[in-house]
Scaffold this active site. Sequence first.
Site, PDB file in Angstrom:
ATOM      1  N   THR A 184       0.818  -1.211   0.000  1.00  0.00           N
ATOM      2  CA  THR A 184       0.000   0.000   0.000  1.00  0.00           C
ATOM      3  C   THR A 184       0.854   1.265   0.000  1.00  0.00           C
ATOM      4  O   THR A 184       1.860   1.358   0.708  1.00  0.00           O
ATOM      5  CB  THR A 184      -0.924   0.007   1.226  1.00  0.00           C
ATOM      6  OG1 THR A 184      -1.707  -1.174   1.204  1.00  0.00           O
ATOM      7  CG2 THR A 184      -1.834   1.215   1.229  1.00  0.00           C
ATOM      8  N   GLY A 238       3.964  -3.255   7.768  1.00  0.00           N
ATOM      9  CA  GLY A 238       3.991  -3.683   9.163  1.00  0.00           C
ATOM     10  C   GLY A 238       5.262  -4.409   9.520  1.00  0.00           C
ATOM     11  O   GLY A 238       5.893  -5.047   8.686  1.00  0.00           O
ATOM     12  N   GLU A 256      -6.229  -5.927   2.717  1.00  0.00           N
ATOM     13  CA  GLU A 256      -6.197  -7.028   1.743  1.00  0.00           C
ATOM     14  C   GLU A 256      -7.257  -6.839   0.666  1.00  0.00           C
ATOM     15  O   GLU A 256      -7.870  -7.775   0.188  1.00  0.00           O
ATOM     16  CB  GLU A 256      -6.386  -8.385   2.436  1.00  0.00           C
ATOM     17  CG  GLU A 256      -5.273  -8.756   3.384  1.00  0.00           C
ATOM     18  CD  GLU A 256      -3.894  -8.592   2.787  1.00  0.00           C
ATOM     19  OE1 GLU A 256      -3.726  -8.830   1.587  1.00  0.00           O
ATOM     20  OE2 GLU A 256      -2.983  -8.194   3.520  1.00  0.00           O
TER      21      GLU A 256
END
Length: 635
Positions: free
Chosen positions: A154, A193, A397
């Site tokens: 992203t 992350g 997702e």
Amino acid sequence: MVLLETGKHWQGSVLGSVNPDIASERQTASFSVEKLTARLDGSVEQTRMRRAVAEAIECDPEFSRENQYFQSQNERYEAAVRKGVHLQKKMREMGWAEDGPEYKYIYRALSGDVAFLLHRIFMRSISVLGSEKQVTKWIPLASQYRLIGSYAQTELGHGTYLQGLETTAVFDSSTQEFILNTPKISAMKWWPGDSITAGDIGPKMNFEHTDNGYLMLQNVRVPRENMLNKFCEVRPDGTYLRRGSQQINYFTMTTVRISLISDEVVTPLMKACTIAIRYSVVRRQSKLQPGEQEAKILDYQTQQEKLLPQLATAYAFHFINDYLQELFNRAYRDIQRKNFDTLPELHASSSGFKALVTQHCTSGVEICLRACGGHGYSLLSGLPSLYTKILASCIYEGENTILLLQTARFLIKSFMAASSGQPVPPSVTYLAAVKPRKCPAKNKLDFLSPDIYTEAYEHTAVRLISSTAAKLQDLIQSGVKKHDAWNQCTVQLAQAAKAHCHYITVKNFAETVERLETKAGIQKIMKHLCDLFALHGIFSNAGVFLHDGYLSGAQMDMVTASYLDLLPVIRKDAVPLVDAFDFSDKSLNSALGSYDGQVYQRFYEWAQKSPTNTQMNPAYEKYLKPLLHNTLSKL
């Protein structure tokens, strides 16, 4: 500590006794809770293994969640990293392998708050998309945490639309390297992350235990051989070579979506149902009849109508998860043989069900929270953290609307193929079948027949898909450009995709019930839940079923009557049905949802742990004391 036996499982009560209001609910179960638990797990042996894993983790103080609701963001993150590091030690100590049978139970036992979960996606990407040489080189290092992977897809300006990503990767043939750059702010990686990044993106609605950052790339050089190249590669001269379907590049995302449904979405709904239903049999409020004691709130039809459809939904989606797993396993076997024919169906199914399941489960958790009144709003109930966490599943997702449209594209293509007599994948063969235009039900009991309600869902799905396909064609034939025509149909396309997934869920639930053994009362109660799930869907979406006259107004009244008749039947088994999910008190971490039903005592005990109760609040000395002193002196 007093131990309470549930089949072969022991639940603890720190308070020493079981609330008689919840104990009475378990005495009249119409089925074997233990046998249903084994059916949900897959076998008695799987249940034994899951409980052994849970016990090993819950008995280890390093994994305690006792003070979680009182922790700051930094404290939660630190605890998650500590648990992540300790887990590696624990796995070695217990002899659990990353690819071993116990692994799927570890995450459930930890209840999510542990670091390095994205590292698993990193490893899966290498395993699925990497060559044998790459797997041999990196998987051992990743397994030993000698390198830690992140997930940086992203960007600040783009998410689901992969073709719009702005990060550049220019191949330098002189050095055999890709040069990665972030050309502008909107291209900055956002939400990666578990990575060591340039900075943190700030507070979130939940996931404070995950280190989400931003990542900027300035002439970062990556060797050519580091590009995962099982299905595609860049040759030394810069030529791009693809092997097999382009959709294989999305395979990791597909696998993540399927595991997401199981671990991140259905489980929280099961937990929310467990908490809310247990609380609803010990919470008494108002009187159903004058002169009697206050009634259990689950005895009110309105409370049943809030909670029992959510319980049925949790079971329906548990079984759809089995369906998706089977579809995935079949596709994976085909891919290993370089056959990519199953990929479009797998991609469409994982996309549509990710959207449908996350939407329904998120809504279900919120309903459970609200059904618990003011106590549900307390973090100590365990419900707010379930809700804020599950809400994220509707966004990551793949944002749900875009995923529904990907499913719709597959459905329109399949409908056109079926209409011209061409073969279509198994999940959409119903598009070619000719069925009656009117529902044959004559009375309310007919609507307890799976054939009757499954056909109603099938009819609705076919109608929505075919009418939207016709609208698309009409627009294109009238001179509207294809992409404009598509945009003018997207609301109906999304509706058609939902109808398809809802139909498959009902059909799969009914077929699962049919395969169940008749003994131990399990098939009977599962049939009731299947009926409730199906009729609740018709009752809640009446307009869709009435639209073309497939159901009449009189038949909709029959649906409503049958639906409402099921509520008190399932209510009798509501507590045993959530007991069968087999969550320990430590896993639920809820003052409302404990096995012993001692709600008020537990709430008070937990509230005492708040740091505010042992520390002087600076606001008192700074503001309240002077205010009170000033006011009192005037008096």
